[in-house]
Design a protein around this motif. Structure first.
Motif, PDB file in Angstrom:
ATOM      1  N   LYS A 237       0.877  -1.173   0.000  1.00 18.18           N
ATOM      2  CA  LYS A 237       0.000   0.000   0.000  1.00 18.18           C
ATOM      3  C   LYS A 237       0.916   1.225   0.000  1.00 18.18           C
ATOM      4  O   LYS A 237       1.300   1.739   1.061  1.00 18.18           O
ATOM      5  CB  LYS A 237      -0.926  -0.021   1.214  1.00 18.18           C
ATOM      6  CG  LYS A 237      -1.829  -1.242   1.275  1.00 18.18           C
ATOM      7  CD  LYS A 237      -2.793  -1.166   2.438  1.00 18.18           C
ATOM      8  CE  LYS A 237      -3.559  -2.476   2.608  1.00 18.18           C
ATOM      9  NZ  LYS A 237      -4.309  -2.891   1.429  1.00 18.18           N
ATOM     10  N   GLY A 238       1.269   1.661  -1.194  1.00 18.78           N
ATOM     11  CA  GLY A 238       2.300   2.675  -1.371  1.00 18.78           C
ATOM     12  C   GLY A 238       2.081   3.951  -0.590  1.00 18.78           C
ATOM     13  O   GLY A 238       2.998   4.455   0.077  1.00 18.78           O
ATOM     14  N   ARG A 239       0.888   4.491  -0.634  1.00 14.29           N
ATOM     15  CA  ARG A 239       0.592   5.740   0.058  1.00 14.29           C
ATOM     16  C   ARG A 239       0.696   5.553   1.567  1.00 14.29           C
ATOM     17  O   ARG A 239       1.255   6.398   2.272  1.00 14.29           O
ATOM     18  CB  ARG A 239      -0.802   6.245  -0.337  1.00 14.29           C
ATOM     19  CG  ARG A 239      -1.316   7.468   0.439  1.00 14.29           C
ATOM     20  CD  ARG A 239      -0.351   8.617   0.471  1.00 14.29           C
ATOM     21  NE  ARG A 239       0.021   9.098  -0.843  1.00 14.29           N
ATOM     22  CZ  ARG A 239       0.845  10.116  -1.066  1.00 14.29           C
ATOM     23  NH1 ARG A 239       1.397  10.754  -0.036  1.00 14.29           N
ATOM     24  NH2 ARG A 239       1.140  10.486  -2.289  1.00 14.29           N
ATOM     25  N   LYS A 240       0.180   4.448   2.079  1.00 13.32           N
ATOM     26  CA  LYS A 240       0.253   4.168   3.511  1.00 13.32           C
ATOM     27  C   LYS A 240       1.702   4.032   3.972  1.00 13.32           C
ATOM     28  O   LYS A 240       2.087   4.547   5.029  1.00 13.32           O
ATOM     29  CB  LYS A 240      -0.518   2.888   3.847  1.00 13.32           C
ATOM     30  CG  LYS A 240      -2.013   2.986   3.669  1.00 13.32           C
ATOM     31  CD  LYS A 240      -2.646   3.826   4.762  1.00 13.32           C
ATOM     32  CE  LYS A 240      -4.160   3.748   4.711  1.00 13.32           C
ATOM     33  NZ  LYS A 240      -4.802   4.597   5.752  1.00 13.32           N
ATOM     34  N   VAL A 241       2.513   3.323   3.182  1.00 16.49           N
ATOM     35  CA  VAL A 241       3.928   3.146   3.520  1.00 16.49           C
ATOM     36  C   VAL A 241       4.631   4.495   3.556  1.00 16.49           C
ATOM     37  O   VAL A 241       5.403   4.788   4.470  1.00 16.49           O
ATOM     38  CB  VAL A 241       4.617   2.202   2.520  1.00 16.49           C
ATOM     39  CG1 VAL A 241       6.130   2.207   2.723  1.00 16.49           C
ATOM     40  CG2 VAL A 241       4.070   0.787   2.661  1.00 16.49           C
TER      41      VAL A 241
END
Length: 357
Positions: A237-241
């Motif tokens: 989850k790119g944005r969360k990371v």
């Protein structure tokens, strides 16, 4: 005084180069299994602008993670000049074991550390070999563990390796797959008598956030609608990371530096996990802001993500080996320089080590 000192480094950079144009014929799908109708070139160009990645390295079909770990280990051993039989520990940071080409099956029995010890033909039964799974920060965590064993009087010499072949667990229909690569980095760490201003680990910091954050990076089915749902690939989850890393990593880096007693103005380099160029730059800028500085030194952060991609646990030791051996034309380090190792990854886990060369 006694400190944990890195006395040898090595790395294995795979020979197969996969460039961004190699993805031009790819079909990418979204998390809901719908096809992304944007032209692949636009997707790839945006990807490179954000991550900085232009190419990455994949291992050849005949090699596995334990093979490249062994290659990096032998180079580190040769660099240090130690007798392998005097090693007390072999720690291999990895996440997927050996993944045989053209399969998605992981093989982690025996442990990769045991395989490395076997490959090196080390006979000493008192040399304990084990693996560590800690996401991308695994190699740094291995260094922290070796330091703890030394201080407890249980060991004096360790081989710490980070190795991964992520190219074999990626979903080719997921645009995030372009981030990942393969590689291995290794270090010999020894507990040695040094003067107070001498080399060695000065401080460390580790954190784990495992509530909402635990599954930001996980294994899941391919985004391709007709794929076998029972076969799992690495997902992120790119944005969360990004949001997690930007919030917590600078704080951990500051805590580590504060604990060391080193003034930030005396920090020479930051060797941060090569995850995403823009994210790494933002993390370092945020750390300096925590110290009250609005500007970040331009030469503080070496990077190899542009041409090596994200090889997880291998990025930091590989980058350190490259710079230490003068293979980076823009960055160098010298004896007495204070540096910071830092990483973030699946778990979610964070760590940092302040080290004087």
């Amino acid at each position: 005084m006694l400190r944990s000192v890195i006395t040898g480094t090595g790395c294995c950079i795979p020979t197969q180069t996969k460039t961004n144009p190699d993805f031009l014929s790819s079909k990418f799908y979204a998390e809901d299994r719908s096809i992304i109708k944007i032209e692949p070139k636009i997707i790839i160009d945006k990807f490179q602008k954000i991550t900085g990645i232009a190419e990455r390295r994949y291992v050849s079909d005949d090699l596995n993670t334990s093979d490249i770990a062994t290659i990096a280990a032998q180079e580190a051993i040769n660099d240090s000049g130690i007798d392998m039989e005097t090693l007390d520990m072999i720690i291999v940071a990895q996440n997927f074991g050996n993944v045989i080409k053209n399969t998605i099956q992981t093989d982690a029995v025996p442990a990769l550390a045991s395989r490395v010890k076997h490959n090196l033909r080390i006979k000493n039964p008192s040399c304990i070999a084990y693996d560590i799974l800690f996401g991308c920060p695994g190699w740094i965590q291995g260094i922290i563990q070796a330091d703890a064993f030394f201080k407890a009087g249980l060991a004096k010499k360790a081989l710490v390796i980070g190795a991964e072949t992520l190219s074999r667990v990626i979903d080719n229909y997921d645009r995030d797959s372009m981030i990942f690569s393969d590689g291995a980095g290794a270090t010999i760490v020894e507990y040695k008598e040094v003067r107070e201003s001498g080399s060695g680990i000065l401080s460390s910091c580790s954190l784990s956030h495992c509530l909402e954050e635990a599954y930001y990076i996980n294994m899941d089915a391919s985004y391709y609608p007709e794929s076998d749902s029972k076969i799992k690939y690495i997902k992120m989850k790119g944005r969360k990371v990004y949001e997690y890393a930007l919030k917590h990593v600078p704080e951990a880096m500051k805590a580590c530096l504060d604990q060391s007693g080193v003034d930030i103005m005396h920090l020479k380099k930051i060797f941060i996990h090569q995850a995403n160029e823009k994210m790494d730059e933002a993390i370092v800028q945020a750390m300096y802001k925590l110290f009250g500085y609005t500007e970040t030194p331009k030469d503080i952060m070496p990077m190899c993500i542009q041409y090596l991609g994200n090889s997880s646990v291998a990025t930091v030791p590989t980058l350190y080996d490259i710079v230490l051996k003068g293979k980076d034309l823009d960055h160098s380090v010298n004896e007495g320089d204070v540096i910071l190792f830092a990483s973030v990854g699946a778990g979610m886990n964070i760590n940092a080590v302040c080290y004087r060369i």
